[in-house]
Design an enzyme around this catalytic site. Structure first.
Site, short mmCIF file in Angstrom:
data_model
loop_
_atom_site.label_atom_id
_atom_site.label_comp_id
_atom_site.label_asym_id
_atom_site.label_seq_id
_atom_site.Cartn_x
_atom_site.Cartn_y
_atom_site.Cartn_z
N ARG A 30 3.21 -13.26 62.23
CA ARG A 30 3.14 -11.90 62.79
C ARG A 30 1.71 -11.40 62.68
O ARG A 30 0.91 -11.93 61.90
CB ARG A 30 4.08 -10.97 62.04
CG ARG A 30 5.55 -11.28 62.23
CD ARG A 30 6.39 -10.55 61.19
NE ARG A 30 6.11 -9.11 61.19
CZ ARG A 30 6.21 -8.32 60.12
NH1 ARG A 30 6.57 -8.84 58.95
NH2 ARG A 30 5.96 -7.04 60.20
N LYS A 99 11.95 -13.00 51.86
CA LYS A 99 13.04 -12.02 51.83
C LYS A 99 13.46 -11.59 53.23
O LYS A 99 14.56 -11.05 53.41
CB LYS A 99 12.65 -10.80 51.00
CG LYS A 99 11.55 -9.93 51.55
CD LYS A 99 11.21 -8.81 50.58
CE LYS A 99 10.08 -7.93 51.07
NZ LYS A 99 10.40 -7.20 52.31
N ASP A 100 12.60 -11.83 54.25
CA ASP A 100 12.95 -11.48 55.63
C ASP A 100 13.70 -12.60 56.35
O ASP A 100 14.20 -12.40 57.46
CB ASP A 100 11.69 -11.15 56.44
CG ASP A 100 10.98 -9.90 55.96
OD1 ASP A 100 11.66 -9.02 55.39
OD2 ASP A 100 9.75 -9.81 56.14
N THR A 143 11.99 4.62 52.21
CA THR A 143 12.17 3.18 52.01
C THR A 143 12.89 2.59 53.22
O THR A 143 13.79 3.23 53.78
CB THR A 143 12.95 2.86 50.73
OG1 THR A 143 13.16 1.43 50.67
CG2 THR A 143 14.30 3.55 50.68
N SER A 145 14.56 -0.18 52.93
CA SER A 145 15.48 -1.14 52.32
C SER A 145 16.74 -0.46 51.81
O SER A 145 16.68 0.48 51.01
CB SER A 145 14.77 -1.85 51.15
OG SER A 145 15.69 -2.45 50.27
N ARG A 147 18.79 -1.89 49.83
CA ARG A 147 18.86 -2.28 48.43
C ARG A 147 18.12 -1.28 47.56
O ARG A 147 18.63 -0.81 46.53
CB ARG A 147 18.25 -3.68 48.27
CG ARG A 147 18.00 -4.11 46.82
CD ARG A 147 17.13 -5.35 46.77
NE ARG A 147 15.84 -5.16 47.39
CZ ARG A 147 14.78 -4.61 46.79
NH1 ARG A 147 14.87 -4.20 45.54
NH2 ARG A 147 13.63 -4.48 47.42
N ARG A 148 16.89 -0.96 47.94
CA ARG A 148 16.12 0.02 47.18
C ARG A 148 16.79 1.38 47.21
O ARG A 148 16.87 2.07 46.18
CB ARG A 148 14.70 0.11 47.73
CG ARG A 148 13.84 -1.12 47.49
CD ARG A 148 12.49 -0.98 48.19
NE ARG A 148 11.67 -2.17 48.01
CZ ARG A 148 10.84 -2.64 48.95
NH1 ARG A 148 10.73 -2.02 50.11
NH2 ARG A 148 10.12 -3.72 48.71
N ARG A 165 9.67 3.16 58.55
CA ARG A 165 9.32 1.90 59.21
C ARG A 165 7.81 1.78 59.34
O ARG A 165 7.08 2.74 59.15
CB ARG A 165 9.96 1.83 60.61
CG ARG A 165 11.47 1.67 60.62
CD ARG A 165 11.95 0.34 60.05
NE ARG A 165 11.30 -0.80 60.62
CZ ARG A 165 11.65 -1.39 61.76
NH1 ARG A 165 12.68 -0.91 62.45
NH2 ARG A 165 11.01 -2.43 62.21
N GLY A 166 7.35 0.60 59.70
CA GLY A 166 5.93 0.35 59.89
C GLY A 166 5.38 -0.56 58.81
O GLY A 166 6.03 -0.83 57.80
N ASN A 167 4.16 -1.06 59.05
CA ASN A 167 3.53 -1.93 58.06
C ASN A 167 3.07 -1.11 56.85
O ASN A 167 3.24 0.11 56.81
CB ASN A 167 2.39 -2.74 58.69
CG ASN A 167 1.28 -1.87 59.25
OD1 ASN A 167 0.98 -0.80 58.72
ND2 ASN A 167 0.64 -2.33 60.31
N VAL A 168 2.50 -1.79 55.88
CA VAL A 168 2.10 -1.13 54.63
C VAL A 168 1.15 0.02 54.92
O VAL A 168 1.30 1.14 54.39
CB VAL A 168 1.45 -2.14 53.67
CG1 VAL A 168 0.83 -1.42 52.47
CG2 VAL A 168 2.48 -3.17 53.20
N GLN A 169 0.16 -0.21 55.76
CA GLN A 169 -0.83 0.82 56.06
C GLN A 169 -0.20 2.03 56.73
O GLN A 169 -0.54 3.19 56.42
CB GLN A 169 -1.95 0.24 56.95
CG GLN A 169 -2.85 -0.75 56.25
CD GLN A 169 -2.25 -2.16 56.15
OE1 GLN A 169 -1.12 -2.41 56.58
NE2 GLN A 169 -3.01 -3.08 55.58
N ARG A 171 2.93 3.06 56.47
CA ARG A 171 3.75 3.79 55.51
C ARG A 171 2.89 4.62 54.55
O ARG A 171 3.24 5.75 54.21
CB ARG A 171 4.64 2.80 54.73
CG ARG A 171 5.62 2.08 55.62
CD ARG A 171 6.56 1.18 54.84
NE ARG A 171 7.31 0.32 55.74
CZ ARG A 171 8.46 -0.25 55.46
NH1 ARG A 171 9.02 -0.04 54.28
NH2 ARG A 171 9.09 -1.02 56.32
N CYS A 258 20.33 -10.21 54.89
CA CYS A 258 19.14 -9.64 54.26
C CYS A 258 19.11 -8.12 54.28
O CYS A 258 18.21 -7.51 53.70
CB CYS A 258 17.88 -10.20 54.93
SG CYS A 258 17.79 -9.90 56.71
#
Length: 330
Positions: A30, A99-100, A143, A145, A147-148, A165-169, A171, A258
């Site tokens: 990705r 995990k994905d 989050t 997730s 699970r979280r 949603r979105g990538n780390v940056q 978020r 997942c």
């Protein structure tokens, strides 16, 4: 790190070790910064072993669809496009966050290696470095997730847990502008991106157990590409492979997928393979815990992993885990 030249056509059979060694190994990934780091890390490992590589960045459905992730509709949302690249001979290797990766295996693909695992803990990111206990009442937590979210609600039912949603940056920017009071991220992602400046608290495992496979990378190749399998197989870390196999086998046995609120973490210490797992209701009010261990034989790692996972899944199933998981999909 990666050879810049074009991969070109395959002039020799995929099963030939010499052929695989003499050409570029194309790595599908990705385009997100974290995914690119992961692919570059694998490329570096292969380069150190004497193999040239080329990254093949791609956009997955999960990178363009910003709706909250739901059961069924988006299983494999971050992995399908990358896997298809292998099937269509656009790439030789696919690199995923383990995990994905869905537990339902494509018969034409094989998990060739799991390199050494990164830290598995989750972290709570906030300007005030709040812990779960010190979060203000009613705080809005982001989050992506279930699970979280379920574990947060179990500990703090007063919190306003919302999808993100979105990538780390992306978020982190939503947190910065005040859309959330805090967000939850995997510590491994921040470590890999060298974001040491991010204000966060790493959560203890007894408060927030990770997702199956969290902190690990998955390297997939085509089942018929035996030479590539042998090359990539040199990156396999036996302890990492064994522990994630326990976690993923448990997930598959419980028909979790997942996206289900299932957490699991296996580890190996002093010749003992142990597992801690939890299955929760979406609102966190119902919780099933499981902990058990067996002797670990590295020469029989797959058998050890399956045995431990089967024991744990049978125990959880006998206490209603499958019904609890089913109810989260309603």
């Amino acid at each position: 790190m990666s050879d810049p030249q074009s991969a070109g056509p395959h002039s020799t059979p995929a099963g030939s070790d010499a052929a695989a060694a003499d050409r570029l190994l194309r790595i599908a990934t990705r385009e997100s910064p974290l995914a690119m780091w992961q692919a570059e890390h694998v490329a570096s490992l292969l380069h150190s072993a004497g193999f040239a590589t080329k990254l093949v960045p791609m956009v997955s459905g999960g990178d363009t669809d910003m709706r909250p992730i739901e059961s069924g509709r988006q299983v494999g949302v971050f992995t399908k496009r990358i896997q298809q690249a292998i099937l269509d001979d656009e790439a030789d290797i696919a690199v995923h966050s383990l995990k994905d990766l869905p537990t339902e295996v494509d018969p034409n693909l094989v998990l060739a290696a799991v390199p050494q695992r990164e830290v598995v803990q989750d972290c709570l990111v906030s300007h005030s470095k709040w812990t779960i206990a010190t979060l203000p009442k009613g705080a809005k937590i982001g989050t992506g997730s279930r699970r979280r979210a379920a574990q947060l609600r179990h500990h703090r039912p007063d919190l306003d847990v919302q999808p993100i949603r979105g990538n780390v940056q992306t978020r982190l920017e939503k947190l910065r502008v005040g859309e959330y009071d805090a967000i939850m991220l995997a510590s491994a992602g921040l470590t890999r991106l060298q974001m040491d400046e991010v204000s966060r608290v790493e959560l203890p495992l007894d408060q927030m157990l990770p997702a199956p496979g969290q902190g690990a990378l998955a390297i997939e190749v085509h089942r018929d590409a035996e030479a590539v399998q042998r090359i990539v197989g040199t990156l396999n870390h036996v302890h990492a492979r064994a522990t994630v196999t326990v976690e993923r086998t448990l997930l598959a046995s419980l028909n979790g997928g997942c996206l289900a609120p299932i957490a699991a973490y296996a580890q190996i210490n002093d010749g003992v393979l142990s597992l801690d797992a939890v299955v929760l209701s979406t609102d966190g009010t119902q919780r099933l815990d499981e902990s058990r261990s067996i002797a670990f034989d590295p020469m029989q790692w797959e058998s050890c992993a399956k045995t431990l996972a089967d024991q744990a899944s049978e125990s959880l199933a006998s206490r209603g885990a499958r019904e609890l998981i089913h109810d989260t999909r309603m």
